[in-house]
Write a protein that holds these residues in place. Structure first.
Motif, PDB file in Angstrom:
ATOM      1  N   ARG A  26       0.834  -1.215   0.000  1.00  0.00           N
ATOM      2  CA  ARG A  26       0.000   0.000   0.000  1.00  0.00           C
ATOM      3  C   ARG A  26       0.862   1.257   0.000  1.00  0.00           C
ATOM      4  O   ARG A  26       0.622   2.188  -0.757  1.00  0.00           O
ATOM      5  CB  ARG A  26      -0.930  -0.002   1.214  1.00  0.00           C
ATOM      6  CG  ARG A  26      -1.884   1.188   1.231  1.00  0.00           C
ATOM      7  CD  ARG A  26      -2.927   1.087   2.315  1.00  0.00           C
ATOM      8  NE  ARG A  26      -3.780  -0.058   2.032  1.00  0.00           N
ATOM      9  CZ  ARG A  26      -4.069  -1.013   2.906  1.00  0.00           C
ATOM     10  NH1 ARG A  26      -3.596  -0.966   4.128  1.00  0.00           N
ATOM     11  NH2 ARG A  26      -4.858  -2.011   2.586  1.00  0.00           N
ATOM     12  N   ARG A  27       1.892   1.263   0.824  1.00  0.00           N
ATOM     13  CA  ARG A  27       2.769   2.440   0.892  1.00  0.00           C
ATOM     14  C   ARG A  27       3.596   2.607  -0.392  1.00  0.00           C
ATOM     15  O   ARG A  27       3.781   3.717  -0.878  1.00  0.00           O
ATOM     16  CB  ARG A  27       3.684   2.337   2.107  1.00  0.00           C
ATOM     17  CG  ARG A  27       2.974   2.602   3.416  1.00  0.00           C
ATOM     18  CD  ARG A  27       3.873   2.271   4.594  1.00  0.00           C
ATOM     19  NE  ARG A  27       3.337   2.686   5.861  1.00  0.00           N
ATOM     20  CZ  ARG A  27       2.461   1.993   6.561  1.00  0.00           C
ATOM     21  NH1 ARG A  27       1.981   0.845   6.089  1.00  0.00           N
ATOM     22  NH2 ARG A  27       2.036   2.439   7.725  1.00  0.00           N
ATOM     23  N   ALA A  29       2.795   1.600  -3.358  1.00  0.00           N
ATOM     24  CA  ALA A  29       1.919   1.961  -4.479  1.00  0.00           C
ATOM     25  C   ALA A  29       1.857   3.475  -4.643  1.00  0.00           C
ATOM     26  O   ALA A  29       1.770   3.982  -5.766  1.00  0.00           O
ATOM     27  CB  ALA A  29       0.524   1.379  -4.268  1.00  0.00           C
ATOM     28  N   ALA A  30       1.926   4.198  -3.533  1.00  0.00           N
ATOM     29  CA  ALA A  30       1.916   5.663  -3.602  1.00  0.00           C
ATOM     30  C   ALA A  30       3.158   6.193  -4.321  1.00  0.00           C
ATOM     31  O   ALA A  30       3.149   7.314  -4.830  1.00  0.00           O
ATOM     32  CB  ALA A  30       1.820   6.252  -2.191  1.00  0.00           C
ATOM     33  N   LEU A  31       4.218   5.383  -4.379  1.00  0.00           N
ATOM     34  CA  LEU A  31       5.447   5.758  -5.081  1.00  0.00           C
ATOM     35  C   LEU A  31       5.490   5.185  -6.496  1.00  0.00           C
ATOM     36  O   LEU A  31       6.441   5.412  -7.240  1.00  0.00           O
ATOM     37  CB  LEU A  31       6.679   5.257  -4.313  1.00  0.00           C
ATOM     38  CG  LEU A  31       6.837   5.698  -2.863  1.00  0.00           C
ATOM     39  CD1 LEU A  31       8.083   5.064  -2.252  1.00  0.00           C
ATOM     40  CD2 LEU A  31       6.882   7.204  -2.759  1.00  0.00           C
ATOM     41  N   GLY A  32       4.472   4.392  -6.849  1.00  0.00           N
ATOM     42  CA  GLY A  32       4.451   3.746  -8.153  1.00  0.00           C
ATOM     43  C   GLY A  32       5.245   2.454  -8.186  1.00  0.00           C
ATOM     44  O   GLY A  32       5.659   2.002  -9.253  1.00  0.00           O
ATOM     45  N   HIS A  34       5.942  -1.728  -6.568  1.00  0.00           N
ATOM     46  CA  HIS A  34       5.405  -2.939  -5.958  1.00  0.00           C
ATOM     47  C   HIS A  34       6.473  -3.503  -5.027  1.00  0.00           C
ATOM     48  O   HIS A  34       7.668  -3.227  -5.208  1.00  0.00           O
ATOM     49  CB  HIS A  34       5.071  -3.982  -7.030  1.00  0.00           C
ATOM     50  CG  HIS A  34       3.987  -3.556  -7.952  1.00  0.00           C
ATOM     51  ND1 HIS A  34       2.656  -3.578  -7.612  1.00  0.00           N
ATOM     52  CD2 HIS A  34       4.034  -3.057  -9.210  1.00  0.00           C
ATOM     53  CE1 HIS A  34       1.936  -3.136  -8.617  1.00  0.00           C
ATOM     54  NE2 HIS A  34       2.745  -2.804  -9.606  1.00  0.00           N
ATOM     55  N   ASP A  38      11.210  -1.968  -4.616  1.00  0.00           N
ATOM     56  CA  ASP A  38      11.875  -1.031  -3.714  1.00  0.00           C
ATOM     57  C   ASP A  38      13.298  -1.491  -3.415  1.00  0.00           C
ATOM     58  O   ASP A  38      14.245  -0.711  -3.517  1.00  0.00           O
ATOM     59  CB  ASP A  38      11.072  -0.854  -2.415  1.00  0.00           C
ATOM     60  CG  ASP A  38      10.782  -2.167  -1.692  1.00  0.00           C
ATOM     61  OD1 ASP A  38      10.614  -3.211  -2.361  1.00  0.00           O
ATOM     62  OD2 ASP A  38      10.686  -2.149  -0.448  1.00  0.00           O
ATOM     63  N   GLU A 106      12.485   8.206  -0.252  1.00  0.00           N
ATOM     64  CA  GLU A 106      11.076   7.854  -0.049  1.00  0.00           C
ATOM     65  C   GLU A 106      10.915   6.366   0.255  1.00  0.00           C
ATOM     66  O   GLU A 106      10.091   5.980   1.084  1.00  0.00           O
ATOM     67  CB  GLU A 106      10.252   8.258  -1.273  1.00  0.00           C
ATOM     68  CG  GLU A 106      10.214   9.771  -1.475  1.00  0.00           C
ATOM     69  CD  GLU A 106       9.389  10.172  -2.680  1.00  0.00           C
ATOM     70  OE1 GLU A 106       8.175   9.921  -2.657  1.00  0.00           O
ATOM     71  OE2 GLU A 106       9.985  10.720  -3.628  1.00  0.00           O
ATOM     72  N   VAL A 110       9.444   4.699   3.711  1.00  0.00           N
ATOM     73  CA  VAL A 110       8.434   3.631   3.813  1.00  0.00           C
ATOM     74  C   VAL A 110       8.930   2.556   4.764  1.00  0.00           C
ATOM     75  O   VAL A 110       8.206   2.110   5.661  1.00  0.00           O
ATOM     76  CB  VAL A 110       8.115   3.035   2.420  1.00  0.00           C
ATOM     77  CG1 VAL A 110       7.366   1.713   2.533  1.00  0.00           C
ATOM     78  CG2 VAL A 110       7.312   4.027   1.587  1.00  0.00           C
TER      79      VAL A 110
END
Length: 151
Positions: A26-27, A29-32, A34, A38, A106, A110
């Motif tokens: 979920r977190r 996804a806000a960065l585009g 999966h 990361d 970012e 997360v």
């Protein structure tokens, strides 16, 4: 260990795994991103000269085709570029771009937010105990696994 305790351990670990992955997804996804992407971008950002797909796969503990698929999914973000490897036309080096580098704080945020949420108001000593227990548990599971599955 008796069966009720075994069941409690099993439920707790399964639930933690599910909840952590869902919260992370979920977190991210806000960065585009999966989950997994990361870590891939973060690792790339640690290597200013980039890495080959093979080296990146080894660092992630996965097979090269898995990295290739992840990179294909990430390709539209402009977070990395492919460069030829001098002296080896078969190899390509993946280099993080400025856009990818800008995403690293970012991503780390997360991870930090999740760690803070999970550990809550635990004391430093409690955190140390938890991390030691988890690390020892990981170490005890390692002999049962294919070394390529472990990062």
């Amino acid at each position: 260990m008796d069966l009720p305790e075994v069941m409690r351990v099993n439920r707790a670990l399964n639930k933690m795994s599910q909840l952590y992955r869902a919260a992370k997804a979920r977190r991210l996804a806000a960065l585009g991103l999966h989950p997994g992407q990361d870590t891939l971008l973060w690792l790339l950002a640690q290597e200013p000269d980039g890495m080959t797909v093979t080296a990146l796969a080894a660092r992630l503990g996965v097979e090269p085709p898995t990295v290739t698929r992840s990179l294909a999914r990430l390709g539209t973000g402009g977070w990395f570029r492919r460069e030829p490897v001098p002296g080896d036309r078969r190899q390509v080096r993946i280099v993080v771009t400025a856009a990818g580098r800008a995403l690293v704080p970012e991503i780390e945020s997360v991870w930090s937010d999740l760690a803070d949420q999970i550990l809550g108001a635990s004391t430093g000593a409690e955190r140390g105990i938890l991390l030691t227990v988890l690390e020892r548990a990981n170490d005890r599971l390692l002999p049962d696994l294919d070394e390529n599955l472990v990062s």
